[in-house]
Structure formats: structure tokens, C-alpha cells
Design an enzyme around this catalytic site. Sequence first.
Site: not given
Ligand code: URA
Length: 433
Positions: A82, A161, A168, A183, A187
Site C-alpha cells: 500500500h 471504512d 471523515r 482505514s 481494507k
Molecule cells: N488512505 C486510506 O485508505 N484511508 C485514509 O484514511 C487515508 C488514506
Amino acid sequence: MNFVDLIGKKRDGLTLSYEELATVANGAATGAIPDYQLSAWLMAAFLNPLDEQETAWLTKAMAESGARIDLTGLPKPWVDKHSTGGVGDKTTLVLLPILAACGLTVVKMSGRGLGITGGTIDKLSAIPGFRLDLSPEEMKAQAAEIGVALTGQSPNLAPADKALYALRDVTGTVGSIPLIVSSILSKKIAGGADTIVLDVKCGSGAFMETPEDAQKLAAALVETGRRLGLAVKASISDMAQPLGSMVGNALEVKEAYDVLKGQAPNARFQDLCVYYTAETLEACGKVSRIEDGKAQALEVLESGKALKKFKEWVRAQEGDAFWDSGSLPEAAVVEPLRFGGAGGYVQAIDARAIGQAVIDLGGGRKRKDDQLDLSVGVEILVRVGQQIREGTNLAKVHASSLEKILEVGPMISKAFTFSDTPVQEPPLILGSF
Ligand code: URA
């Protein structure tokens, strides 16, 4: 449980239990808690940040708020990578085939562009036909066959999320590190990974603009992963200047392909891919020294194994063999941007300004439903520290019309700053956790 009590507890800086945090996650996922109460809770959690244990519990509850891809039966390790997002960041397109060519199983969910940072899903959509809607079953079958599969975000995975992120975004609570951590990791866990490598970007073209913030985020990601039994490695990489040469969707696919072909136009981008291969191999115990991991990455690049894997991957997801057909979208007009001074050194290339220019050219979104022009972008022809003379081409602008170039060109020019004296390029990797 009365949700008002949970808002009050966080407002007063008290610690929540796993059950209480699961109420937040499940309430968000199912819609049982109204947005106004979730928003109040998010603001309380922004002002009184979750501690490490709460962050781990919220992450777990969010990961369990929907379906989860079960990779049982596939060879371990199950790897995901990521990036917190940057300008010109096409690392996934190169790293995934390298990792699969090294024998790892890579199953990844990617997102669309967010603000000035591009998204892998947008880049891959420049390849005609490339499917970005694989079901969990298709992901698993493809990963079993070729070792790599990638899809867009599925509404069934970590639905908490999806709901919390949307709130958010409109309540000024995106920038809380525990909320970012939960978050991102929820995932990844829902996607089935057991080994996660994180590229935390730092600089003007990234979410985290200062090294202090980037370090806090990287450390929190690693600690949360550790508490949840995952192998997590995080490094911080420079995002003060765009990554590599190309910024823009089809242009970035082309650059990724060139790297896999052994014709990297910008060694810094290839270096980053090699570095994260080594980090991943070390995280899952395949090598004990980063240098050995780098050597493996270079071996699969130089032998053509990674390129072969990339082609298998594109074909498996029904993408066109653009390397034969030349089917990547191309911009109508390409114009060089020249250095007008007498001579000097490139001091900086502002990633934020280049990212914004690509949005203005039509390659990124201003509103969430904007259609992208996948062909446009900026091709950067110099590096920070490079000596230049009068007339040196700094960049090429790929646009839909000459008018667009006249409109956006000045912003691109301003992204480049110069010095009369030699300049040292900043390090690529700023820290590792
Ligand atoms: N990327 C994400 O998946 N979530 C966040 O809160 C910020 C960046």
C-alpha cells in the site's frame, strides 16, 4: 448500548473497549448509527486520538464489518502493498509483477485517485479492456494461476471504512493518524493479506508533508499490524518531487512498462521498486538481508521474468496487449517546456504543483464524478541536481489542445526552481520501520 454514551466517553478522553469500538464499526457498516452521531464520534476521536490498543481494536472491527477474501489453499505468503499516495506513483504496476515473479502471492485492492495523488485504478483503466471489477472468487482463482490479481474497492470488504471515510472527508477528520491507520489496515486485512508492505510518502505531493508526521504514521501502522498478528513493514519515501518521469494515467503505464522492459527513463523510480521488493521479501522471511532482496528484484527484472509476469497479468484481466497494438491513449498535442535562464542546476520540482497541473489538464478529478482524460500528463525530462543550460527541455506537456497547454504551462514552469550552485538530490528513502 446507547451511542450517545460512546460519543461522551471519547469526548471526555476515556478509553473504549473492543465491544464499544465494534459498535462504531458495525453501526457505520450497516447504517444503524445515523451519520450525525458517527460524525460527532469521529470529531471526538480526532480531538482525543485513539490509543494503540483502541486503534488495533477499531481496525479489527472494521476489517470484520463485511466479507473477507479467504486465500486458504494459495501458497503463502499472501502479500499486499500500500502507498499512502503520491504524484507519479505507479509503483504497484511494477512491484506486483516483480513480487509474483519472485514466487509470492499478491492479491490487492486499489483505489481511484484522491486529490493530487493518482490512483492505480485510474492508471490501469488506460489499458483498453483491463478488468477492475474482479469478484473475490475471480481474484483467488487468478492468484492461484499466475500469483497476482488486482481489483477495485469492493463495497463488501470493510464496509465500515467506506462509510467512515466518506464522513471523515466532509467533517474535517481525515487527518487523524489512528483513523488513517484503521482505514488502511482494515481494507488490507479484509483483502486476505498476512504480509503488508507500506510506502508512506512524505513531501509536498503527499498526505504527510513533514517527516515527523510521516514517521508517526509509519510507526502507528507497524505497531497496529503487530498487535493484529500481521507482518508489516513501513518505509518513508520522498514525495517532494514527482516519482519517476511520467505523471498522468497512460503515461505512467508506459513508464512502468519501460521499467519492466529494462529501459527505465528515471532510475529513481526503478530504485524504489527494487527497494520495496527487498522490503517485502524481508518482511515475509524470504531473505534476511535487504541487499539479497534487491539482488532478487534485479534478477527478475533483468531476466525478463517480471515483464513476462506483467504480460500474463494484463492478459488474465482481459487487458489489451498494448505493447504490440500501441493502444494506450495518446494526447492530441505534445509540447516541450524549455529552460529560459542562462544555466544552472535543478533545485526542486514541486510534486504538488505538477499533480495539480495534471488535474487541470483533465488527468485527475476536481469532482468525484469527473471523467478523466487518460492520455494527458506531464513528462519530466530532468532530475533534481541536474545541470542545465539555456534551452534545456525540462518537460513535455501532453494535452488535449494547445489552449490547454497555454493555460496550464505556466503552473508547470513554476514547479521547477533552479540554483546557480550544485544541488544534492534528496534521499529516496527517509526512514524504515
Ligand atoms: N488512505 C486510506 O485508505 N484511508 C485514509 O484514511 C487515508 C488514506
